[in-house]
Motif scaffolding. Structure first.
Motif, PDB file in Angstrom:
ATOM      1  N   TYR A 164      42.935  66.676  63.095  1.00 24.82           N
ATOM      2  CA  TYR A 164      42.891  67.446  61.852  1.00 24.82           C
ATOM      3  C   TYR A 164      41.574  67.264  61.092  1.00 24.82           C
ATOM      4  O   TYR A 164      41.332  67.985  60.113  1.00 24.82           O
ATOM      5  CB  TYR A 164      44.064  67.064  60.946  1.00 24.82           C
ATOM      6  CG  TYR A 164      45.383  67.640  61.405  1.00 24.82           C
ATOM      7  CD1 TYR A 164      45.699  68.978  61.153  1.00 24.82           C
ATOM      8  CD2 TYR A 164      46.303  66.872  62.094  1.00 24.82           C
ATOM      9  CE1 TYR A 164      46.903  69.526  61.569  1.00 24.82           C
ATOM     10  CE2 TYR A 164      47.516  67.412  62.520  1.00 24.82           C
ATOM     11  CZ  TYR A 164      47.802  68.737  62.261  1.00 24.82           C
ATOM     12  OH  TYR A 164      49.004  69.279  62.680  1.00 24.82           O
ATOM     13  N   THR A 177      45.218  75.674  63.202  1.00 24.98           N
ATOM     14  CA  THR A 177      44.473  74.418  63.201  1.00 24.98           C
ATOM     15  C   THR A 177      43.848  74.088  64.541  1.00 24.98           C
ATOM     16  O   THR A 177      42.978  73.220  64.621  1.00 24.98           O
ATOM     17  CB  THR A 177      45.401  73.250  62.818  1.00 24.98           C
ATOM     18  OG1 THR A 177      46.485  73.181  63.761  1.00 24.98           O
ATOM     19  CG2 THR A 177      45.959  73.433  61.414  1.00 24.98           C
ATOM     20  N   ASN A 228      51.719  70.913  61.009  1.00 18.35           N
ATOM     21  CA  ASN A 228      50.716  71.423  60.083  1.00 18.35           C
ATOM     22  C   ASN A 228      51.225  71.386  58.649  1.00 18.35           C
ATOM     23  O   ASN A 228      50.477  71.055  57.723  1.00 18.35           O
ATOM     24  CB  ASN A 228      50.333  72.861  60.444  1.00 18.35           C
ATOM     25  CG  ASN A 228      49.490  72.957  61.697  1.00 18.35           C
ATOM     26  OD1 ASN A 228      48.930  71.968  62.161  1.00 18.35           O
ATOM     27  ND2 ASN A 228      49.401  74.149  62.261  1.00 18.35           N
TER      28      ASN A 228
END
Length: 409
Positions: A164, A177, A228
């Motif tokens: 991330y 992502t 997420n």
């Protein structure tokens, strides 16, 4: 004999301590393993607080129930792929536990099934993601989060060095992502089920998020990853300095005048299960839908900015546009069509449907044990959308054009 008695006493104490520590975890793990069993699923979906650690959302002293409007009858049937589907059979076959319609901000239909009532708190599953998006919008508007263009590790530094790192908050909101993740609930060894078993044992969701790998460039492909949303929860908690429950109580629960107490499921670190652990009543879910329908306004107060509502519900890039079925906003699903519809959706048949063209909000709660069977019609999102459209379009003025080429497959 005295020695054996002492040994026995010590063993007894050890067993008691072990039982006190392990039995609650055993109950949670057992619930997880049998969560979707046909003979238990309905009860399980409304009873998490009997087994799980939770944090309570308290109904405010000033409640704002929906006014009653003219009662409507559900359509006898609706069309899906050119065929008639019997409405009542569809509701029964999808194991509906609650169904509600808000039209022009008034309650026009409400019914409960399989033992649920108006006060039953039912799990949202991924409808909670849309609520977290709403809270993110408030935090941005109030300056706790400066911009969704910022990387998530700016607020959650424990994500540095993980997949991330460098991912924008916006990419997380849009499920883009690039994180590698298997969301198949029917696969025992999938990532989502690995996470679920760990959650049941009280493991840290923060730690789990940091273990995931990246497979795509962020911001390029829409790939649904429930974790997420947990990352959004991490950002929100650290940016506001409040727990998710405290922030939601202040920013949504009190202003909306929710009618009943609700609750969030918690992990072993007392972090909310923001990706799906919200439990509210049917009417209070409808409040969230009504708030978005009214562009963030409720009872004369702008609770969420109009700009955030628009940005959340209108896909703004090629990777989040509707294909043959759904596009994606900021944790909201957007069906293919011309009426501006959008939806919060959760596994096993949870829906908040919003149609701005007809001024309609529909909420459906379900406990469908056949959810993972794609060949079973009531397990699919497409016919649900067509049912909601059949209801909403009955309120559409005849002079307004209707897009007839927007069927969700």
């Amino acid at each position: 004999m005295k020695t054996w008695k002492k040994i026995g006493l010590v063993l007894l104490v050890i067993l008691i301590i072990f039982g006190v520590w392990f039995y609650p975890k055993y109950k949670m793990l057992n619930l997880t393993m049998h969560l979707f069993d046909e003979d238990q699923i309905v009860h399980n979906f409304r009873s998490f607080d009997a087994v799980w650690p939770v944090s309570t959302l308290e109904a405010p002293s000033t409640k704002h129930p929906f006014p009653k409007g003219k009662s409507m009858e559900l359509p006898t049937n609706f069309k899906y792929n050119g065929k008639d589907v019997d409405t009542q059979e569809f509701l029964e076959d999808s194991w509906t536990t609650g169904f509600l319609i808000i039209q022009n901000d008034s309650l026009v239909y409400e019914n409960y099934y399989l033992g649920n009532t108006e006060s039953t708190r039912n799990i949202s599953w991924s409808m909670a993601k849309s609520v977290i998006s709403a809270l993110m919008g408030i935090a941005v508007e109030e300056g706790d989060i400066k911009s969704i263009e910022e990387p998530v590790e700016l607020y959650a530094p424990e994500l540095k060095g993980s997949s991330y790192e460098g991912v924008r908050i916006k990419d997380v909101l849009q499920m883009s992502t690039g994180v590698k993740f298997n969301e198949d609930y029917g696969d025992f060894f999938s990532d989502i089920n690995r996470w679920g078993r760990g959650f049941a044992m009280g493991n840290s969701q923060d730690a789990f998020a940091a273990t995931l790998d990246r497979e795509l460039e962020p911001g390029t492909i829409n790939h649904y990853v429930s974790i997420n949303t947990h990352v959004l929860g991490m950002v929100l908690k650290r940016a506001t300095g409040k727990t998710i429950t405290e922030y939601m109580q202040e920013k949504l629960y009190n202003p909306l005048g929710m009618e009943f107490d609700g609750y969030w499921l918690l992990d072993g670190d007392k972090m909310e299960m923001v990706l799906g652990g919200l439990n509210l009543t049917l009417r209070d879910y409808a409040k969230v839908g009504s708030l978005f329908l009214n562009e963030g306004m409720f009872n004369g107060e702008q609770i969420i900015s109009k700009n955030w509502v628009e940005a959340s519900t209108i896909p703004d890039g090629p990777h989040v546009q509707p294909g043959e079925s759904f596009g994606y906003g900021y944790q909201w699903w957007i069906p293919k069509g011309e009426q501006g519809e959008y939806m919060a959706m959760g596994i096993y048949g949870q829906y908040i449907y919003i149609n701005p063209t007809t001024n309609t909000v529909i909420v459906k709660l379900s406990a469908n044990p056949k959810y993972n069977d794609d060949d079973y019609l009531p397990s699919n999102d497409g016919p649900h959308v067509e049912l909601y459209r059949a209801i909403a379009l009955s309120y559409l003025p005849v002079e307004k054009p209707v897009d007839l080429d927007s069927t969700i497959e």
